[in-house]
Design an enzyme around this catalytic site. Structure first.
Site, PDB file in Angstrom:
ATOM      1  N   ARG A 252       8.290   8.901  58.473  1.00 27.82           N
ATOM      2  CA  ARG A 252       8.310   7.765  57.541  1.00 27.82           C
ATOM      3  C   ARG A 252       7.222   7.897  56.474  1.00 27.82           C
ATOM      4  NH1 ARG A 252       7.364   2.749  60.723  1.00 27.82           N
ATOM      5  NH2 ARG A 252       6.648   4.098  62.410  1.00 27.82           N
TER       6      ARG A 252
ATOM      7  N   ASP B 262      11.066   2.362  56.518  1.00 24.65           N
ATOM      8  CA  ASP B 262      12.413   2.717  56.974  1.00 24.65           C
ATOM      9  C   ASP B 262      13.347   1.554  56.658  1.00 24.65           C
ATOM     10  OD1 ASP B 262      11.894   0.772  58.897  1.00 24.65           O
ATOM     11  OD2 ASP B 262      11.703   2.182  60.559  1.00 24.65           O
TER      12      ASP B 262
ATOM     13  N   TYR C  31      12.512  17.953  62.655  1.00 25.33           N
ATOM     14  CA  TYR C  31      13.232  16.730  62.315  1.00 25.33           C
ATOM     15  C   TYR C  31      14.158  16.980  61.128  1.00 25.33           C
ATOM     16  CZ  TYR C  31       9.404  14.515  64.931  1.00 25.33           C
ATOM     17  OH  TYR C  31       8.502  14.156  65.897  1.00 25.33           O
TER      18      TYR C  31
ATOM     19  N   ASP D 154      11.022   6.475  67.180  1.00 21.61           N
ATOM     20  CA  ASP D 154      11.282   5.099  66.743  1.00 21.61           C
ATOM     21  C   ASP D 154      12.632   4.638  67.286  1.00 21.61           C
ATOM     22  OD1 ASP D 154       8.928   4.952  65.326  1.00 21.61           O
ATOM     23  OD2 ASP D 154       9.845   5.554  63.423  1.00 21.61           O
TER      24      ASP D 154
END
Length: 301
Positions: A181, A89, A75, A47
């Site tokens: 997300r 987000d 992550y 993203d």
């Protein structure tokens, strides 16, 4: 007659530590410009507001992109507790809030339900296709639609920090197609407090690590110089998770022409996918059958 591509024939991987506020496509274009490369692509979109490793494939290495896309990735991300947003987000609008704040123990007790073979619903603001159109496009147009759940393998999900009551920092290792997300959103819902991603960083992807990546500033500074090209890593690193066999000289010649070629293999079973090398250079990827590699991709190195 086919038109000749502009740029240099350069093959390999350039590992970038992507900054926030830049799209993955913009990073690829920057690398392509800086190396004056004919062809470039990336292995797994980040993203725009996410940071971390973005592996950019150049030339013949673009044929190995699927192997990095399919590899495990890690992550580190921060969940903002107490708020849900329409994008899951910080870029979106707050659509729900709660005063409830879970304890560390509350969070840890739920993390196991996100591990293993799970079904995950991607965010509505994502690139998944709904009836041929990108979900984010439909969401921006205010269309009502549902996103179908997709299978995902999650190797590990850990709570690693709790800076304050409103924030929890997690680490996740997962396979292809994972949406951080969605984890933040679903965890917040299960905790009864809502949640969205405050920040996100991809720490590693397959064999590539963010800490070894170049910054955009580095790429700008070294653009069009041999020093930048020295950072290009071998095409073969994109095949790190695929077994290797050794091609004979005659086998390599046949493989380069797209034909089955004789290879020397150890510990490889009939039908296994593997890649053939000669003098350490990848020649082809394919299936091993009765002493030969039947190629599916051939590398012109």
């Amino acid at each position: 007659m086919a038109r000749k591509r502009k740029g240099r024939e350069i093959s390999g991987w350039l590992v970038v530590d992507k900054p926030a506020g830049m799209t993955s496509t913009a990073v690829v274009n920057k690398v392509k410009w800086a190396l004056q490369a004919q062809k470039a692509g990336h292995a797994g979109t980040l993203d725009p507001e996410a940071t971390g490793v973005l592996a950019v494939a150049l030339g013949e290495a673009t044929k190995t992109v699927p192997y990095i896309t399919d590899a495990l990735k890690a992550y580190t991300f921060c969940v903002r507790l107490g708020q849900a947003t329409n994008t899951d987000d910080t870029e979106g609008e707050v659509i729900a809030e709660s005063d409830r704040r879970p304890t560390d123990e509350d969070i840890k007790a739920l993390l196991g339900s996100f591990v293993g073979d799970v079904m995950q619903v991607p965010p509505k603001y994502s690139a998944v296709k709904i009836d041929g159109q990108r979900a984010y496009k439909l969401a921006r147009e205010g269309e009502e639609f549902e996103v179908a759940a997709r299978p995902l393998w999650v190797e590990e999900l850990l709570l690693v920090d709790r800076p304050d009551a409103d924030h929890a920092v997690l680490e996740m290792t997962c396979g292809k197609g994972g949406y951080v997300r969605s984890v933040a959103r679903d965890l917040g819902e299960k905790l009864g407090c809502f949640g969205h991603v405050a920040w996100l960083r991809r720490v590693w992807s397959g064999p590539f690590e963010a800490e070894n990546g170049l910054s955009i500033e580095d790429i700008d500074k070294l653009a069009h110089t041999p020093e930048l090209e020295a950072h290009v890593r071998p095409l073969e690193e994109g095949l790190a998770d695929v077994p290797m066999v050794t091609a004979t000289p005659e086998g390599a010649a046949r493989l380069r022409n797209g034909n089955p070629g004789m290879v020397i293999a150890q510990g490889i079973e009939y039908g296994d996918e593997c890649w053939a090398a000669i003098d350490g250079k990848a020649v082809a990827v394919g299936r091993y059958k009765a002493g030969e590699l039947h190629p599916s991709r051939v590398f012109n190195q």
